[in-house]
Design an enzyme around this catalytic site. Structure first.
Site, PDB file in Angstrom:
ATOM      1  N   PHE A 168      53.652  43.774 146.530  1.00  0.00           N
ATOM      2  CA  PHE A 168      52.938  43.580 147.793  1.00  0.00           C
ATOM      3  C   PHE A 168      51.942  44.697 148.083  1.00  0.00           C
ATOM      4  O   PHE A 168      51.004  44.511 148.861  1.00  0.00           O
ATOM      5  CB  PHE A 168      53.944  43.477 148.959  1.00  0.00           C
ATOM      6  CG  PHE A 168      54.476  44.808 149.432  1.00  0.00           C
ATOM      7  CD1 PHE A 168      53.741  45.589 150.322  1.00  0.00           C
ATOM      8  CD2 PHE A 168      55.692  45.299 148.974  1.00  0.00           C
ATOM      9  CE1 PHE A 168      54.217  46.832 150.750  1.00  0.00           C
ATOM     10  CE2 PHE A 168      56.174  46.523 149.393  1.00  0.00           C
ATOM     11  CZ  PHE A 168      55.428  47.298 150.289  1.00  0.00           C
ATOM     12  N   LYS A 192      51.337  35.334 139.645  1.00  0.00           N
ATOM     13  CA  LYS A 192      52.357  35.089 140.680  1.00  0.00           C
ATOM     14  C   LYS A 192      52.316  36.321 141.581  1.00  0.00           C
ATOM     15  O   LYS A 192      52.977  37.322 141.322  1.00  0.00           O
ATOM     16  CB  LYS A 192      53.729  34.906 140.035  1.00  0.00           C
ATOM     17  CG  LYS A 192      54.750  34.116 140.845  1.00  0.00           C
ATOM     18  CD  LYS A 192      55.010  34.632 142.239  1.00  0.00           C
ATOM     19  CE  LYS A 192      55.905  35.842 142.284  1.00  0.00           C
ATOM     20  NZ  LYS A 192      56.004  36.418 143.666  1.00  0.00           N
ATOM     21  N   GLU A 195      54.741  37.309 147.576  1.00  0.00           N
ATOM     22  CA  GLU A 195      54.767  36.282 148.621  1.00  0.00           C
ATOM     23  C   GLU A 195      54.566  36.889 150.009  1.00  0.00           C
ATOM     24  O   GLU A 195      54.419  36.175 150.990  1.00  0.00           O
ATOM     25  CB  GLU A 195      56.089  35.500 148.556  1.00  0.00           C
ATOM     26  CG  GLU A 195      57.344  36.271 148.881  1.00  0.00           C
ATOM     27  CD  GLU A 195      57.866  37.150 147.735  1.00  0.00           C
ATOM     28  OE1 GLU A 195      57.081  37.492 146.821  1.00  0.00           O
ATOM     29  OE2 GLU A 195      59.042  37.526 147.794  1.00  0.00           O
ATOM     30  N   SER A 245      59.249  46.849 141.684  1.00  0.00           N
ATOM     31  CA  SER A 245      60.340  47.838 141.784  1.00  0.00           C
ATOM     32  C   SER A 245      61.107  47.934 140.460  1.00  0.00           C
ATOM     33  O   SER A 245      61.081  47.006 139.641  1.00  0.00           O
ATOM     34  CB  SER A 245      61.279  47.444 142.914  1.00  0.00           C
ATOM     35  OG  SER A 245      61.812  46.161 142.658  1.00  0.00           O
ATOM     36  N   CYS A 300      52.890  53.398 144.775  1.00  0.00           N
ATOM     37  CA  CYS A 300      53.787  53.871 143.715  1.00  0.00           C
ATOM     38  C   CYS A 300      53.388  55.275 143.271  1.00  0.00           C
ATOM     39  O   CYS A 300      54.138  55.942 142.584  1.00  0.00           O
ATOM     40  CB  CYS A 300      53.760  52.925 142.533  1.00  0.00           C
ATOM     41  SG  CYS A 300      52.183  52.925 141.709  1.00  0.00           S
ATOM     42  N   GLU A 399      63.764  55.549 146.219  1.00  0.00           N
ATOM     43  CA  GLU A 399      62.321  55.449 146.447  1.00  0.00           C
ATOM     44  C   GLU A 399      62.149  54.905 147.863  1.00  0.00           C
ATOM     45  O   GLU A 399      62.411  53.734 148.133  1.00  0.00           O
ATOM     46  CB  GLU A 399      61.691  54.472 145.448  1.00  0.00           C
ATOM     47  CG  GLU A 399      60.205  54.311 145.660  1.00  0.00           C
ATOM     48  CD  GLU A 399      59.567  53.203 144.808  1.00  0.00           C
ATOM     49  OE1 GLU A 399      60.241  52.229 144.453  1.00  0.00           O
ATOM     50  OE2 GLU A 399      58.373  53.334 144.522  1.00  0.00           O
TER      51      GLU A 399
HETATM   52  P1  NAD Z   1      59.355  43.891 144.127  1.00  0.00           P
HETATM   53  O1  NAD Z   1      59.972  44.334 142.853  1.00  0.00           O
HETATM   54  O2  NAD Z   1      60.271  43.501 145.243  1.00  0.00           O
HETATM   55  O3  NAD Z   1      58.444  42.576 143.869  1.00  0.00           O
HETATM   56  C1  NAD Z   1      57.485  42.558 142.855  1.00  0.00           C
HETATM   57  C2  NAD Z   1      57.303  41.108 142.393  1.00  0.00           C
HETATM   58  O4  NAD Z   1      58.541  40.626 141.868  1.00  0.00           O
HETATM   59  C3  NAD Z   1      56.889  40.159 143.510  1.00  0.00           C
HETATM   60  O5  NAD Z   1      55.929  39.261 143.024  1.00  0.00           O
HETATM   61  C4  NAD Z   1      58.183  39.459 143.865  1.00  0.00           C
HETATM   62  O6  NAD Z   1      57.992  38.139 144.328  1.00  0.00           O
HETATM   63  C5  NAD Z   1      58.945  39.451 142.556  1.00  0.00           C
HETATM   64  N1  NAD Z   1      60.404  39.513 142.751  1.00  0.00           N
HETATM   65  C6  NAD Z   1      61.075  40.129 143.756  1.00  0.00           C
HETATM   66  N2  NAD Z   1      62.404  39.973 143.602  1.00  0.00           N
HETATM   67  C7  NAD Z   1      62.568  39.254 142.476  1.00  0.00           C
HETATM   68  C8  NAD Z   1      63.726  38.770 141.777  1.00  0.00           C
HETATM   69  N3  NAD Z   1      64.968  39.002 142.207  1.00  0.00           N
HETATM   70  N4  NAD Z   1      63.535  38.084 140.646  1.00  0.00           N
HETATM   71  C9  NAD Z   1      62.284  37.828 140.181  1.00  0.00           C
HETATM   72  N5  NAD Z   1      61.164  38.254 140.798  1.00  0.00           N
HETATM   73  C10 NAD Z   1      61.300  38.951 141.929  1.00  0.00           C
HETATM   74  O7  NAD Z   1      58.313  44.991 144.567  1.00  0.00           O
HETATM   75  P2  NAD Z   1      57.501  45.078 145.924  1.00  0.00           P
HETATM   76  O8  NAD Z   1      58.432  45.420 147.025  1.00  0.00           O
HETATM   77  O9  NAD Z   1      56.626  43.904 146.068  1.00  0.00           O
HETATM   78  O10 NAD Z   1      56.547  46.328 145.597  1.00  0.00           O
HETATM   79  C11 NAD Z   1      56.934  47.664 145.758  1.00  0.00           C
HETATM   80  C12 NAD Z   1      57.465  48.250 144.472  1.00  0.00           C
HETATM   81  O11 NAD Z   1      56.480  48.149 143.456  1.00  0.00           O
HETATM   82  C13 NAD Z   1      57.780  49.731 144.588  1.00  0.00           C
HETATM   83  O12 NAD Z   1      58.978  49.982 143.910  1.00  0.00           O
HETATM   84  C14 NAD Z   1      56.610  50.407 143.896  1.00  0.00           C
HETATM   85  O13 NAD Z   1      56.872  51.677 143.363  1.00  0.00           O
HETATM   86  C15 NAD Z   1      56.334  49.424 142.814  1.00  0.00           C
HETATM   87  N6  NAD Z   1      54.989  49.579 142.307  1.00  0.00           N
HETATM   88  C16 NAD Z   1      54.852  50.169 141.096  1.00  0.00           C
HETATM   89  C17 NAD Z   1      53.587  50.386 140.583  1.00  0.00           C
HETATM   90  C18 NAD Z   1      53.413  51.012 139.242  1.00  0.00           C
HETATM   91  O14 NAD Z   1      52.294  50.969 138.744  1.00  0.00           O
HETATM   92  N7  NAD Z   1      54.418  51.575 138.623  1.00  0.00           N
HETATM   93  C19 NAD Z   1      52.461  49.995 141.310  1.00  0.00           C
HETATM   94  C20 NAD Z   1      52.642  49.383 142.546  1.00  0.00           C
HETATM   95  C21 NAD Z   1      53.923  49.181 143.027  1.00  0.00           C
END
Ligand code: NAD
Length: 514
Positions: A168, A192, A195, A245, A300, A399
């Site tokens: 997000f 994808k 959401e 994450s 991140c 985090e």
């Molecule tokens: P998230 O892991 O909750 O979601 C990321 C994606 O995975 C979304 O599209 C979501 O719909 C999907 N998702 C969520 N739960 C899922 C599940 N159980 N099974 C399958 N797909 C699922 O992350 P977020 O809250 O959207 O974003 C924040 C996180 O992203 C933080 O941990 C941040 O550090 C990380 N991030 C990392 C980088 C990097 O380059 N390393 C960059 C940006 C964000």
């Protein structure tokens, strides 16, 4: 996951009568309303009101997007590199021209302030500009006369249908990190997006179509775990890029590779910034405040822990504290706002909880963002500072992903370094010092993928690659830059000889070059 909203197609309104916009998929060059019967609520974080209802894809809808991409791949991979480069330039112009429109969509659903959202699009644009150089990036190697009359050369070809699953916090930039190089390399793409803030992806799809990209080369399916699992298991998806994450990144990597896919999965972070006693304390304080509270800490690459070494601690904490009351928190569209709300109410409450747990576990609350948050229903939390944090505290171990900065006090550089290298993450880190020798040693010793030397958020420029170490990355490839081109292509080596009767004979021995 975001809570479920009304049934799809239903144009609902909120309690104030404001319209709730349905947010559809984008398949084969057109918007496609969802048919799964499931939607999720999308909010304006600054007002706390629902603004949209996003369709959540079924397995069949994901399959339709993949089939569209698969069909388009057959012709897209044959489009000349010159034509693909021209299209990337068209896309670059359109994204550049519509930068503010994209940024406003980000503000409305993510909550970040407009200037920050403009910065996000600009950094994404840099990756599109890099992809405009695809003719140079795809050049192969050639060895003439590897054997008598035999030439050998290498080429890189696209992998096929590529999926991108994005978080997000950068709803425009992180998808650009993926689709721009993937498409330029000749792949077709299924995105994808998160959401929580899905509209930027649909706007992007419209721009790509306007730029002349053939239908099916770029598709968007919205959704939750159902859609993600469908992509992970789909036999026609060849490669998958994920940013999000750490627990989900690990799951994506394990499941995707089990299904035979090439996977790069970038995870979460806990970024430390070391400040040595010889550092310019004002510069370090400016950097810590910018990197900790920019985008409400939902980056991140945000600095989450300042590690103050020796005598640096007291003046540094004082300098940071002095800057905090001047930070204006408010609606991202208000030009005076420097920091917006958090993305959802649940996330805001979770982040605020670290102030309670930090205090209960022995940290000192120097600034409490619950007290300085703007009134109203928006998902606001003011800037918060915890001093004297230790490695046992939740505020250190997790985090936080919000505007809570922790200060840890240590005696020596070695202790500071050990702290970083013992941490399970390894995304970004920074050191503030005037001592070039120590900085150089830090760059040599530290276990993190991106290092700043007197630079707080060292997100690499587009012609390098972005990625962390340890639990911040699952897979071998960093994202965008040269590693991105490598990830989205596979190598082929051709050994060729042209008929020459003078050199032709039957020889059952193993071919040799001498
Ligand atoms: P998230 O892991 O909750 O979601 C990321 C994606 O995975 C979304 O599209 C979501 O719909 C999907 N998702 C969520 N739960 C899922 C599940 N159980 N099974 C399958 N797909 C699922 O992350 P977020 O809250 O959207 O974003 C924040 C996180 O992203 C933080 O941990 C941040 O550090 C990380 N991030 C990392 C980088 C990097 O380059 N390393 C960059 C940006 C964000």
């Amino acid at each position: 996951m975001t809570e479920l909203a009304s049934a799809p197609g239903e144009r609902a309104s909120d309690s104030n009568g404001a319209a709730i916009t349905p947010i559809n998929h984008w398949i084969d060059g057109s918007p496609v309303p969802g048919t799964s019967g499931r939607t999720a609520k999308v909010f304006n974080p600054a007002t706390g009101r629902q603004s949209g209802a996003v369709d959540l894809a079924s397995v069949e809808e994901v399959d339709a997007a993949v089939q569209s991409a698969k069909t388009a791949f057959a012709s897209w991979r044959g489009v000349s590199i010159a034509k693909r480069a021209e299209l990337m330039f068209n896309i670059r112009e359109l994204v550049h021209d519509r930068k503010e429109d994209i940024a406003r969509i980000l503000v409305a659903e993510h909550g970040k302030v407009l200037s920050d959202a403009m910065g996000e699009v600009t950094r994404g644009l840099e990756v599109i500009e890099f992809a405009c150089g695809i003719p140079t990036l795809l050049k192969g190697e050639f060895s003439e006369q590897a054997s008598t009359g035999v030439d050998v050369y290498s080429i890189r070809q696209p992998v096929g249908v590529v999926a991108g699953i994005t978080p997000f916090n950068f709803p425009a930039m992180v998808p650009m990190w993926m689709w721009a190089p993937a498409i330029a390399c000749g792949n077709t793409f299924v995105l994808k997006p998160s959401e929580k803030d899905p509209s930027a992806s649909i706007f992007t799809a419209e721009l790509l179509k306007e730029a002349g990209l053939p239908d099916g080369v770029f598709n968007v399916v919205h959704g939750d775990k159902v859609a993600v699992d469908a992509l992970l298991e789909h036999p026609d998806v060849s490669a998958l890029s994920f940013v999000g994450s750490t627990p989900i990144a690990r799951y994506i990597y394990e499941t995707g590779t089990k299904h035979g896919k090439r996977v790069q999965a970038l995870g979460g972070a806990k970024n430390h910034m070391i400040v040595l006693p010889d550092a310019d304390i004002d510069m370090a304080a400016d950097a810590a405040v910018s990197a900790a509270y920019g985008s409400a800490g939902e980056r991140c690459m945000a600095v989450s822990v300042v590690v103050a070494v020796g005598d640096a601690a007291d003046p540094l904490v004082a300098a940071i504290q002095q800057r905090l009351p001047k930070i204006t928190v408010g609606d991202g569209l208000d030009p005076t706002s420097e920091m917006g709300p958090l993305v959802t109410r649940e996330h805001r409450d979770k982040v605020a909880g670290y102030l309670d747990s930090g205090a209960a576990q022995g940290a000192k609350i120097v600034a409490d963002g619950r007290e300085s948050a703007p009134a109203g229903d928006g998902f606001f939390l003011g800037v918060s500072l915890l001093d004297d944090i230790t490695t046992e505290m939740d505020a250190y171990r997790d985090e936080i992903f919000g505007p809570v900065l922790g200060v840890m006090r240590v005696g020596t550089y070695d202790e500071a370094l050990k702290l970083i290298n013992d941490n399970p993450y390894g995304n970004g880190t920074a050191i503030f010092t005037r001592d070039g020798g120590v900085a150089r040693q830090f760059q040599f010793d530290v276990e993190a993928g991106m290092v700043g030397i007197n630079v707080p958020i060292p997100v690499p420029v587009a012609y390098y690659s972005f990625g962390g170490w340890n639990q911040s990355l699952f897979g071998d490839s960093h994202i965008y830059g040269p590693e991105g081109i490598h990830f989205y292509t596979r190598g082929k080596v051709v050994t060729s000889r042209w008929p020459d009767p003078a050199t032709s004979s039957v020889d059952l021995g193993f071919p040799q070059t001498r």
